[in-house]
Scaffold this motif. Structure first.
Motif, mmCIF file in Angstrom:
data_model
loop_
_atom_site.group_PDB
_atom_site.id
_atom_site.type_symbol
_atom_site.label_atom_id
_atom_site.label_comp_id
_atom_site.label_asym_id
_atom_site.label_seq_id
_atom_site.Cartn_x
_atom_site.Cartn_y
_atom_site.Cartn_z
ATOM 1 N N GLU A 49 0.816 -1.207 0.000
ATOM 2 C CA GLU A 49 0.000 0.000 0.000
ATOM 3 C C GLU A 49 0.854 1.263 0.000
ATOM 4 O O GLU A 49 0.478 2.290 0.557
ATOM 5 C CB GLU A 49 -0.940 -0.015 1.208
ATOM 6 C CG GLU A 49 -1.900 -1.204 1.200
ATOM 7 C CD GLU A 49 -2.813 -1.221 2.403
ATOM 8 O OE1 GLU A 49 -2.876 -0.185 3.101
ATOM 9 O OE2 GLU A 49 -3.465 -2.247 2.635
ATOM 10 N N GLY A 50 2.024 1.164 -0.632
ATOM 11 C CA GLY A 50 2.876 2.344 -0.784
ATOM 12 C C GLY A 50 3.715 2.690 0.417
ATOM 13 O O GLY A 50 4.266 3.794 0.496
ATOM 14 N N GLU A 51 3.843 1.779 1.385
ATOM 15 C CA GLU A 51 4.651 2.058 2.571
ATOM 16 C C GLU A 51 6.108 2.324 2.176
ATOM 17 O O GLU A 51 6.630 1.735 1.230
ATOM 18 C CB GLU A 51 4.610 0.895 3.553
ATOM 19 C CG GLU A 51 3.228 0.592 4.125
ATOM 20 C CD GLU A 51 2.488 -0.475 3.339
ATOM 21 O OE1 GLU A 51 2.755 -0.609 2.132
ATOM 22 O OE2 GLU A 51 1.658 -1.184 3.952
ATOM 23 N N GLN A 52 6.751 3.198 2.921
ATOM 24 C CA GLN A 52 8.163 3.486 2.701
ATOM 25 C C GLN A 52 9.007 2.623 3.642
ATOM 26 O O GLN A 52 8.586 2.319 4.758
ATOM 27 C CB GLN A 52 8.461 4.964 2.985
ATOM 28 C CG GLN A 52 7.653 5.934 2.156
ATOM 29 C CD GLN A 52 7.873 7.360 2.598
ATOM 30 O OE1 GLN A 52 8.723 8.061 2.065
ATOM 31 N NE2 GLN A 52 7.107 7.802 3.592
ATOM 32 N N ILE A 53 10.191 2.258 3.182
ATOM 33 C CA ILE A 53 11.107 1.456 3.982
ATOM 34 C C ILE A 53 12.490 2.092 3.899
ATOM 35 O O ILE A 53 13.010 2.322 2.797
ATOM 36 C CB ILE A 53 11.177 -0.004 3.478
ATOM 37 C CG1 ILE A 53 9.785 -0.644 3.522
ATOM 38 C CG2 ILE A 53 12.177 -0.810 4.311
ATOM 39 C CD1 ILE A 53 9.710 -1.973 2.795
ATOM 40 N N ALA A 54 13.079 2.395 5.044
ATOM 41 C CA ALA A 54 14.438 2.932 5.095
ATOM 42 C C ALA A 54 15.324 1.946 5.843
ATOM 43 O O ALA A 54 14.931 1.417 6.884
ATOM 44 C CB ALA A 54 14.456 4.296 5.791
ATOM 45 N N VAL A 55 16.512 1.697 5.315
ATOM 46 C CA VAL A 55 17.446 0.746 5.919
ATOM 47 C C VAL A 55 18.758 1.460 6.206
ATOM 48 O O VAL A 55 19.387 2.009 5.288
ATOM 49 C CB VAL A 55 17.708 -0.462 4.998
ATOM 50 C CG1 VAL A 55 18.573 -1.491 5.727
ATOM 51 C CG2 VAL A 55 16.409 -1.078 4.520
ATOM 52 N N ILE A 56 19.160 1.497 7.473
ATOM 53 C CA ILE A 56 20.453 2.060 7.859
ATOM 54 C C ILE A 56 21.412 0.900 8.106
ATOM 55 O O ILE A 56 21.250 0.140 9.069
ATOM 56 C CB ILE A 56 20.322 2.954 9.105
ATOM 57 C CG1 ILE A 56 19.389 4.131 8.807
ATOM 58 C CG2 ILE A 56 21.697 3.460 9.546
ATOM 59 C CD1 ILE A 56 19.159 5.054 9.985
ATOM 60 N N CYS A 57 22.391 0.754 7.236
ATOM 61 C CA CYS A 57 23.305 -0.403 7.280
ATOM 62 C C CYS A 57 24.544 -0.155 8.129
ATOM 63 O O CYS A 57 25.387 -1.048 8.253
ATOM 64 C CB CYS A 57 23.742 -0.775 5.869
ATOM 65 S SG CYS A 57 22.390 -1.175 4.740
ATOM 66 N N LYS A 104 29.362 -3.422 2.282
ATOM 67 C CA LYS A 104 28.976 -4.532 1.423
ATOM 68 C C LYS A 104 27.472 -4.745 1.451
ATOM 69 O O LYS A 104 26.832 -4.943 0.405
ATOM 70 C CB LYS A 104 29.707 -5.812 1.868
ATOM 71 C CG LYS A 104 29.462 -7.017 0.966
ATOM 72 C CD LYS A 104 30.282 -8.206 1.440
ATOM 73 C CE LYS A 104 30.028 -9.424 0.549
ATOM 74 N NZ LYS A 104 30.819 -10.602 1.016
ATOM 75 N N MET A 105 26.878 -4.698 2.650
ATOM 76 C CA MET A 105 25.434 -4.839 2.777
ATOM 77 C C MET A 105 24.714 -3.679 2.103
ATOM 78 O O MET A 105 23.725 -3.862 1.386
ATOM 79 C CB MET A 105 25.041 -4.918 4.252
ATOM 80 C CG MET A 105 23.534 -4.960 4.498
ATOM 81 S SD MET A 105 22.748 -6.450 3.850
ATOM 82 C CE MET A 105 23.369 -7.655 5.044
ATOM 83 N N ARG A 106 25.206 -2.468 2.317
ATOM 84 C CA ARG A 106 24.579 -1.302 1.690
ATOM 85 C C ARG A 106 24.586 -1.415 0.172
ATOM 86 O O ARG A 106 23.556 -1.216 -0.487
ATOM 87 C CB ARG A 106 25.326 -0.028 2.112
ATOM 88 C CG ARG A 106 24.743 1.260 1.521
ATOM 89 C CD ARG A 106 25.761 2.377 1.563
ATOM 90 N NE ARG A 106 26.934 2.050 0.740
ATOM 91 C CZ ARG A 106 28.063 2.746 0.738
ATOM 92 N NH1 ARG A 106 28.187 3.796 1.534
ATOM 93 N NH2 ARG A 106 29.074 2.396 -0.030
ATOM 94 N N ASP A 107 25.741 -1.745 -0.405
ATOM 95 C CA ASP A 107 25.845 -1.842 -1.864
ATOM 96 C C ASP A 107 24.946 -2.942 -2.408
ATOM 97 O O ASP A 107 24.308 -2.788 -3.460
ATOM 98 C CB ASP A 107 27.295 -2.101 -2.269
ATOM 99 C CG ASP A 107 28.210 -0.922 -1.954
ATOM 100 O OD1 ASP A 107 27.685 0.179 -1.692
ATOM 101 O OD2 ASP A 107 29.439 -1.111 -1.948
ATOM 102 N N SER A 108 24.892 -4.064 -1.689
ATOM 103 C CA SER A 108 24.062 -5.189 -2.127
ATOM 104 C C SER A 108 22.580 -4.823 -2.112
ATOM 105 O O SER A 108 21.835 -5.124 -3.057
ATOM 106 C CB SER A 108 24.324 -6.394 -1.230
ATOM 107 O OG SER A 108 23.471 -7.470 -1.563
#
Length: 385
Positions: A239-247, A252-256
């Motif tokens: 339903e259009g929810e936003q997702i933010a991930v702070i790595c 390596k995780m961020r780039d992946s």
């Protein structure tokens, strides 16, 4: 080394260790507070006094074991808990005794009026120096987990700052005198003391004002099942929810993740950021591993918390402490974590109950209160407030 206080000023040495980012974050929070108060302050990784090679070896060993062999880390923690005793010294103590000669030499060249230690290892070193009679200045330890981790009871500091009053009995049962315990909270950066509205935070971050936002935090080194959680959330949110991930520092995780979610505007993949307070203000639900610092950051920001996969040991205790008091929900399976996150969006009563529990148990002014304690320990008149 005796103190030589001049007027209203303290010379403060903060000693930490690079075994995860939480200890250093607490140290930097105090460093910033002290500088703002006009004090002289230096922060060091105690292992760096023996050389950068030693510092990197200790830090990398801890992080690699915790991150890649969690069962081994858990076994080591349980073994430490089993042998931990106020009646005898552990191998951990004797390992840190070796740092005494380096710290003595440093203090001869850089005198201090008080030592502040957001880490067990320098507290062990300081304990040895005090018992040997080579250190007379006050020492203040800052615990950064919601439990008494193994070996604190074999230290002998002048004061111990605890994250919460409910931990006092746990520390006294292990033999630490109650008069030395100060349940003032874990110090956060002063940016966490001033909250902005969700609308203002989203405007500053360039986020959609209407769509719900899930925030995933992996701590400074990107621990936890970040990839699995981000993927499951992405599949489940329709339903259009936003997702933010702070790595964190896990490039390596961020780039992946950036590659995996390339082109998806609702996914925001970040590495290390200094804007954590803003992201917490902007989000509706935060997923975080139960580190003492990351959990406290969310706690003082009063955001519904879902605790993800802990590093076995103290982080397991952190998750239990929070969930038992209604400050978070802890679930092992990624599927259940996603389900509860969506429920927290929809159930206003559930959200309100959790935020009230956080308001009751949070200590947002910890760094200021610890500063005032330090002044008292140094015999200075407490600054007017």
């Amino acid at each position: 080394m005796e103190n030589n206080l001049n007027g209203n000023s303290m010379r403060v040495l903060i000693l930490s260790c690079n075994t995860g980012g939480g200890h250093n974050a607490a140290g930097r929070a105090m460093e910033k507070r002290l500088k703002m108060e006009g004090q002289q302050v230096t922060m060091l990784d105690i292992m760096s006094l023996a050389g950068e090679r030693t510092s990197k070896m200790v830090g990398n060993t801890y992080i690699n074991v915790a991150k890649y062999t969690p069962k081994l880390f858990q076994a080591a923690y349980m073994a430490g808990d089993f042998i931990s005793s106020a009646r005898r010294k552990s191998p951990v103590y004797y390992a840190n005794v070796r740092m005494a000669k380096y710290l003595e030499h440093y203090l001869q060249e850089h005198p201090a009026d008080i030592l502040v230690m957001p880490h067990l290892f320098p507290a062990e070193t300081v304990t040895y120096m005090k018992r040997k009679g080579t250190l007379q200045i006050p020492s203040l330890a800052i615990a950064t987990d919601y439990t008494c981790i193994p070996f604190w009871e074999e230290t002998s500091c002048d004061g111990y700052v605890l994250p919460h009053p409910d931990l006092v009995s746990e520390y006294t049962k292990k033999g630490i005198p109650g008069e030395k315990l100060y349940p003032l909270g874990i110090p956060n950066s002063m940016e966490f003391e001033t909250k902005v509205t969700k609308e203002a935070a989203r405007e500053m971050l360039g986020l959609d004002q209407q769509a719900p936002l899930f925030l995933l935090m992996g701590g400074s080194m990107g621990f936890g099942k970040i990839r699995e959680l981000a993927s499951e959330l992405s599949r489940s949110c329709r339903e259009g929810e936003q997702i933010a991930v702070i790595c964190g520092n896990d490039r390596k995780m961020r780039d992946s993740l950036q590659e995996e979610f390339s082109g998806q505007e609702r996914m925001h993949i970040l590495g290390y950021t200094t804007q954590v307070p803003l992201w917490l203000d902007a989000c509706d639900v935060v997923y975080t591993k139960p580190g003492g610092l990351t959990s406290t950051e969310a706690l003082v920001r009063q955001v519904p918390i879902i605790h993800t996969a802990p590093i076995p040991g103290c982080e397991t205790k952190n998750a239990e402490f929070f969930s038992e008091r209604g400050m978070s929900v802890a679930e092992k399976s990624v599927t259940m974590q996603v389900e509860i996150g969506k429920r927290l969006l929809q159930d206003e009563a559930l959200r309100s109950d959790m935020i009230r529990a956080q308001q009751k148990n949070g200590y947002p002014t910890a760094s200021r209160d610890i500063y005032c304690l330090m002044r008292r320990m140094c015999g200075l008149e407490e600054a007017a407030r």
